[in-house]
Design an enzyme around this catalytic site. Structure first.
Site, PDB file in Angstrom:
ATOM      1  N   ARG A   1      -9.823   3.009   8.984  1.00  0.00           N
ATOM      2  CA  ARG A   1      -9.285   1.714   9.400  1.00  0.00           C
ATOM      3  C   ARG A   1     -10.391   0.765   9.880  1.00  0.00           C
ATOM      4  O   ARG A   1     -10.150  -0.411  10.077  1.00  0.00           O
ATOM      5  CB  ARG A   1      -8.253   1.939  10.524  1.00  0.00           C
ATOM      6  CG  ARG A   1      -7.351   0.762  10.805  1.00  0.00           C
ATOM      7  CD  ARG A   1      -6.314   1.103  11.828  1.00  0.00           C
ATOM      8  NE  ARG A   1      -5.305   1.999  11.323  1.00  0.00           N
ATOM      9  CZ  ARG A   1      -4.224   1.613  10.654  1.00  0.00           C
ATOM     10  NH1 ARG A   1      -4.024   0.347  10.412  1.00  0.00           N
ATOM     11  NH2 ARG A   1      -3.337   2.484  10.237  1.00  0.00           N
TER      12      ARG A   1
ATOM     13  N   ARG B   1      11.833  -9.786   4.967  1.00  0.00           N
ATOM     14  CA  ARG B   1      12.517  -8.485   4.963  1.00  0.00           C
ATOM     15  C   ARG B   1      13.684  -8.466   5.937  1.00  0.00           C
ATOM     16  O   ARG B   1      13.582  -8.987   7.047  1.00  0.00           O
ATOM     17  CB  ARG B   1      11.520  -7.390   5.366  1.00  0.00           C
ATOM     18  CG  ARG B   1      11.169  -6.481   4.233  1.00  0.00           C
ATOM     19  CD  ARG B   1      10.336  -5.277   4.580  1.00  0.00           C
ATOM     20  NE  ARG B   1       9.431  -5.333   5.697  1.00  0.00           N
ATOM     21  CZ  ARG B   1       8.195  -4.840   5.648  1.00  0.00           C
ATOM     22  NH1 ARG B   1       7.709  -4.316   4.557  1.00  0.00           N
ATOM     23  NH2 ARG B   1       7.431  -4.872   6.729  1.00  0.00           N
TER      24      ARG B   1
ATOM     25  N   LYS C   1       0.820  -1.222   0.000  1.00  0.00           N
ATOM     26  CA  LYS C   1       0.000   0.000   0.000  1.00  0.00           C
ATOM     27  C   LYS C   1       0.849   1.265   0.000  1.00  0.00           C
ATOM     28  O   LYS C   1       0.575   2.194  -0.746  1.00  0.00           O
ATOM     29  CB  LYS C   1      -0.940   0.015   1.216  1.00  0.00           C
ATOM     30  CG  LYS C   1      -2.072  -0.975   1.150  1.00  0.00           C
ATOM     31  CD  LYS C   1      -3.122  -0.726   2.226  1.00  0.00           C
ATOM     32  CE  LYS C   1      -2.552  -0.772   3.627  1.00  0.00           C
ATOM     33  NZ  LYS C   1      -1.966  -2.084   3.968  1.00  0.00           N
TER      34      LYS C   1
END
Length: 220
Positions: free
Chosen positions: A88, A127, A13
């Protein structure tokens, strides 16, 4: 265009929001950026948010909504904006509708970035961040360092953040499914949702998103 961007953690996003906002010449309004800006500038809303955060509590919806309202009223957002991280939950979505209606405005589209759960976990759990410079980011599968555990750029140690562990990622996904995903149905009822696959090269996903938004705009 006035766009809300939704999707699970790890769907890309932040990356897509920045690129789409630039392509569409509208500001990218991120909840994280709003909080940081208000807290660093010590606005009344920032002080209020910090008091909750310092106490280890969630910042109430009304504070987040007030920050978003203030940002959307800035001159650069006059011709549109891209909201990332807000709303949200359904109550925030309802509040956003009320704000826009009061200003005689409406959303043009809700862009839903879809990614399989396994892909999301793989993206985030793989990551690795450099301890010397957190802007140096690698991935064990997609962009591995030349030497395992060592930053190509500065030689710093690469590590996995606690937030990026598989268990934490799965918990974050649970929160997303419980709290945020219901807004997709809320906006589907208004005919605003455009769903695209977030799997693929960054440029490919951006192109997919722009094409879907164009179709949505043409259809109105």
């Amino acid at each position: 265009m006035r766009i809300v961007l939704v999707g699970p953690p790890g769907a890309g996003k932040g990356t897509q929001a920045t690129r789409l906002a630039e392509k569409l010449s509208i500001p990218h309004i991120s909840t994280g950026d709003l909080f940081r800006a208000n807290i660093s500038q010590q606005t009344e809303l920032g002080k209020l948010a910090k008091s909750y955060m310092d106490a280890g509590n969630l910042v109430p919806d009304e504070v987040t909504i007030a920050m978003a309202k203030d940002r959307m009223e800035q001159p650069d957002a006059e011709n549109g904006f891209l909201l990332d991280g807000f709303p949200r939950n359904v109550s925030q979505a309802e509040a956003l509708d009320e704000l826009l209606t009061a200003e005689g405005m409406e959303l043009d589209a809700v862009l839903d970035l879809e990614a399989p759960e396994g892909e999301v976990v793989k993206r985030i759990a793989g990551r690795r961040i450099c301890r010397k410079d957190s802007s140096h980011v690698f991935h064990v599968t997609y962009s591995p360092p030349k030497q395992e555990g060592v930053c190509d750029t500065c030689g710093g140690e690469l590590y996995q953040r606690d937030d990026d562990s598989e268990d934490t990622v799965r918990r974050r996904l649970e929160v997303y499914h419980t709290q945020t995903e219901p807004i997709i149905d809320y906006y589907k009822a208004q005919g605003l949702v455009v769903t695209i696959s977030a799997v693929g090269a960054v440029d490919e996903v951006t192109g997919r998103a722009l094409e879907a938004l164009k179709r949505e705009g043409d259809g109105k």
